[in-house]
Design an enzyme around this catalytic site. Sequence first.
Site, PDB file in Angstrom:
ATOM      1  N   CYS A  36     -67.787 -19.658  41.217  1.00  0.00           N
ATOM      2  CA  CYS A  36     -67.624 -20.162  40.090  1.00  0.00           C
ATOM      3  C   CYS A  36     -68.986 -20.885  39.694  1.00  0.00           C
ATOM      4  CB  CYS A  36     -66.365 -20.791  39.505  1.00  0.00           C
ATOM      5  SG  CYS A  36     -66.178 -22.151  40.545  1.00  0.00           S
ATOM      6  N   HIS A  52     -62.975 -25.258  39.305  1.00  0.00           N
ATOM      7  CA  HIS A  52     -63.691 -24.096  38.643  1.00  0.00           C
ATOM      8  C   HIS A  52     -64.593 -24.515  37.533  1.00  0.00           C
ATOM      9  CE1 HIS A  52     -63.988 -20.338  36.610  1.00  0.00           C
ATOM     10  NE2 HIS A  52     -63.798 -20.578  35.284  1.00  0.00           N
ATOM     11  N   ASN A  66     -67.203 -18.176  30.279  1.00  0.00           N
ATOM     12  CA  ASN A  66     -66.415 -18.507  31.430  1.00  0.00           C
ATOM     13  C   ASN A  66     -66.576 -17.173  32.273  1.00  0.00           C
ATOM     14  OD1 ASN A  66     -64.374 -18.715  33.237  1.00  0.00           O
ATOM     15  ND2 ASN A  66     -63.011 -20.316  31.651  1.00  0.00           N
TER      16      ASN A  66
END
Length: 354
Positions: free
Chosen positions: A14, A119, A134
């Site tokens: 991520c 994250h 995202n």
Amino acid sequence: MESIFHEKQEGSLCAQHCLNNLLQGEYFSPVELSSIAHQLDEEERMRMAEGGVTSEDYRTFLQQPSGNMDDSGFFSIQVISNALKVWGLELILFNSPEYQRLGIDPINERSFICNYKEHWFTVRKLGKQWFNLNSLLTGPELISDTYLALFLAQLQQEGYSIFVVKGELPDCEADQLLQMIRVQQMQRPKLIGEELAQLKEQRVQKTDLERVLETNDGTGMLDDDEEDLQRALALSRQQIDMEDEEADLRRAIQLSMQGSSRNISQDIPQTSGTHLTSEELRKRREAYFEKQQQQQQQQDPPGQLSHPCERPTTISGALGSDLGDAMSEEDMLQAAVTMSLETVRNNFKMEGKK
């Protein structure tokens, strides 16, 4: 929004997706981020070694895993911060005392980096609109200017750490294009987990459908369709049975007429046509009964001549007088059946007397 670069989640990378979505391109790879993480680890080790390589703190430091990366692909805020320094970008904690002293409205910023439970994801302004980039989403999510402050407040309430990216971001095609036009999002993107769950549910439903089709011997019909088909077949068979009964009745009447006219055909020539007119039928019957009457007179005693012949003569006369052109086909058929029965009865009487 096809021009917007959006790297989707792969493994636990991520941090890599967050940086590339921020910079709008494939600027960093896991290898490059790992190199930055190893460099940070080495700098920390050197600082710990200043206190003595034989110290308890140094030995404990060496035994601990890296705090900047792990085998899953997670990278720390220090790695991200050092990666952005290459582009002259700096991270400031949102709503920190330092940021509050600047007194900048979030709507006037260009981008944010958010983190929660290892994250990372980016919120960036492209052109004149804000987008949630995202990597867990199936695509960029449009955020209105009025909703931006509420969105950031909601993230903070959920435990996210938010960092403001300060500095000049590299130029990108999406930013240039969206400076001239505004986009509208008709449908919000889903989380990749939701999309995968939906695909899994569709596969399960497909499997159930295939199992139902297999239990139906591959006919490809569900219960309701199969019941409709069975009802249609039953009605079809019933209609066929009714038609067969009507055909049998017509054949029985035809055979009865053939039986009554068989003796007539032996003595009276057939006409060339396949259908006789009512007048021809009447003449044949009269000739037949006249011959029957002559045979009866030759066989019976003189005192009994009139009685056996009265009934056939009466029938013949009735057929001759009633069977005209106006007589219906049904009446003609009924009369033919009656005549056939009388003929059979008289033949039995003649055979008995012989």
